[in-house]
Scaffold this motif. Structure first.
Motif, short mmCIF file in Angstrom:
data_model
loop_
_atom_site.label_atom_id
_atom_site.label_comp_id
_atom_site.label_asym_id
_atom_site.label_seq_id
_atom_site.Cartn_x
_atom_site.Cartn_y
_atom_site.Cartn_z
N ARG A 195 -3.92 5.87 5.23
CA ARG A 195 -3.82 4.73 4.33
C ARG A 195 -3.74 3.40 5.09
O ARG A 195 -4.12 2.36 4.56
CB ARG A 195 -2.61 4.85 3.41
CG ARG A 195 -1.26 4.65 4.07
CD ARG A 195 -0.17 4.81 3.03
NE ARG A 195 1.15 4.70 3.60
CZ ARG A 195 1.93 3.65 3.43
NH1 ARG A 195 1.49 2.61 2.75
NH2 ARG A 195 3.15 3.63 3.95
N TRP A 201 -7.10 -0.28 1.87
CA TRP A 201 -5.92 -0.97 2.38
C TRP A 201 -6.30 -2.12 3.32
O TRP A 201 -5.64 -3.17 3.32
CB TRP A 201 -4.99 0.00 3.08
CG TRP A 201 -4.13 0.74 2.12
CD1 TRP A 201 -4.30 2.02 1.67
CD2 TRP A 201 -2.98 0.24 1.45
NE1 TRP A 201 -3.32 2.35 0.76
CE2 TRP A 201 -2.49 1.27 0.61
CE3 TRP A 201 -2.31 -0.98 1.47
CZ2 TRP A 201 -1.36 1.12 -0.19
CZ3 TRP A 201 -1.19 -1.13 0.68
CH2 TRP A 201 -0.73 -0.10 -0.14
N SER A 217 3.75 -0.98 -1.11
CA SER A 217 3.08 0.29 -1.40
C SER A 217 3.95 1.13 -2.33
O SER A 217 5.12 1.38 -2.05
CB SER A 217 2.80 1.06 -0.12
OG SER A 217 2.36 2.37 -0.41
N GLU A 219 3.62 4.79 -4.25
CA GLU A 219 2.82 6.00 -4.36
C GLU A 219 3.12 6.75 -5.66
O GLU A 219 4.25 6.74 -6.14
CB GLU A 219 3.08 6.92 -3.17
CG GLU A 219 2.74 6.29 -1.83
CD GLU A 219 3.03 7.23 -0.68
OE1 GLU A 219 3.39 8.40 -0.94
OE2 GLU A 219 2.91 6.79 0.48
#
Length: 347
Positions: A195, A201, A217, A219
């Motif tokens: 990532r 990104w 970030s 998730e």
């Protein structure tokens, strides 16, 4: 051995023998010719979807209709929808193979495509909207020449992440901290650190630096993670939200839009379906356009083209959709400069 002569069979000359043989062969061939002239089997198209009510499926049907294909007349469509239950996809893909379909259309990469390629390696597969890098995963050789039984339309456009962040900044000028909602399942196939250097990104981080925005970030792997994800955004005092392209967000679009509204988070999405469900902004490829184009691939394959030789297309049509109802509920005034550029404004 005594040579064979026409006379011994009562045939006096070569031409007479030729005529008899021709008549005999003609009699034998007649049933075969009659069989060949009978209408052939109706082509069968398989559709593997993830959404219980799927406007994209209707766009596919419309595209087929425009090509002269009418369901129930010169084509049959076997539709299988998982209704949001990913665990059902392998069995549904196997059913389509058992139906002996001529081509399978899947509505996304990820779980639907994986289930299909495990069910068949020979039936042509058309991906209507793929946001995975199929070359990096080894499923195709290249976009220009896929080389196997998979082709279709790639919506992998990581540069749009930067564009979405710019649109969000324009709509909410005071934004300073933006949560990035994404599903790491795809990235983890390339290693735990993928990532940090993936194209999505890279683009978002670069745009954030230019715009003076800090990104967070967040998730998510399944629908049970949404509440926790939005709680994390609130805890970290995010000003707004950007969601990466993922079928999970489309499938649970109303939940995502409701949680964003509850958390008072202006958000920009990759799919307009989330905005139709109450999200603020979306910018990305037109899903209906992608599925109409998928019909073109189906038509070519039914006429004999091989998916290995059909280049995967990338989107050329993008749409900006703004929900003014949501903006009003959030206390936002969308700049006129942004409204006049919108392809659709929901009032």
């Amino acid at each position: 051995m005594k040579p064979f002569r026409n006379e011994e069979c009562g045939l006096r000359n070569g031409p007479t023998l030729t005529l008899v043989l021709a008549l005999a062969l003609g009699t034998l061939a007649a049933p075969l010719a009659a069989e060949a002239q009978q209408p052939g089997r109706v082509p069968r198209i398989g559709f593997l979807g993830t959404l219980p009510t799927n406007p994209r499926y209707e766009a596919l049907r419309q595209g087929l209709h425009e090509l002269g294909y009418a369901e129930g007349q010169n084509i049959a469509i076997e539709r299988q929808d998982s209704e949001g239950r990913v665990e059902r996809l392998p069995d549904l893909a196997t059913k389509l193979v058992q139906f002996k379909v001529d081509v399978i259309v899947v509505d996304a990469c990820g779980a639907p495509l994986n289930a299909t390629i495990h069910a068949t390696s020979t039936i042509p597969i058309v991906v209507a909207a793929c946001n995975d890098d199929l070359v990096a995963t080894g499923l195709i050789s290249s976009l220009a020449r896929p080389g196997g039984n998979i082709t279709g339309l790639s919506e992998l456009t990581p540069e749009l992440g930067a564009k979405r962040l710019e649109l969000l900044k324009e709509a909410v000028q005071k934004v300073r901290r933006v949560a990035v909602l994404w599903n790491p399942a795809y990235s983890e196939r390339f290693g735990p650190n993928f990532r940090f250097w993936s194209s999505d990104w890279v683009e978002v981080r670069a745009a954030a630096q230019v715009l003076g925005i800090t990104i967070q970030s967040v998730e998510i792997r399944g629908p049970d993670d949404f509440d926790t994800a939005f709680s994390a955004m609130t805890k970290e005092r995010a000003d707004a939200l950007i969601a990466f392209s993922d079928p999970l967000f489309v499938l649970h679009r109303r939940l995502v839009a409701d949680l964003a509204a509850k958390s008072r988070l202006p958000a920009v999405y990759a799919s307009r379906e989330v905005v139709d469900a109450g999200g603020l902004l979306s910018y990305g490829p037109s899903s209906t356009d992608l599925f109409r184009r998928a019909a073109v691939y189906v038509g070519k394959i039914l006429k004999g083209a091989k998916p290995a030789d059909l280049p995967m297309e990338q989107p050329t049509k993008f749409e900006l959709v703004i929900n003014l109802k949501t903006a009003k509920a959030l206390g936002l005034t969308i700049p006129q400069s942004l409204l006049i550029r919108a392809d659709e404004v929901i009032r």
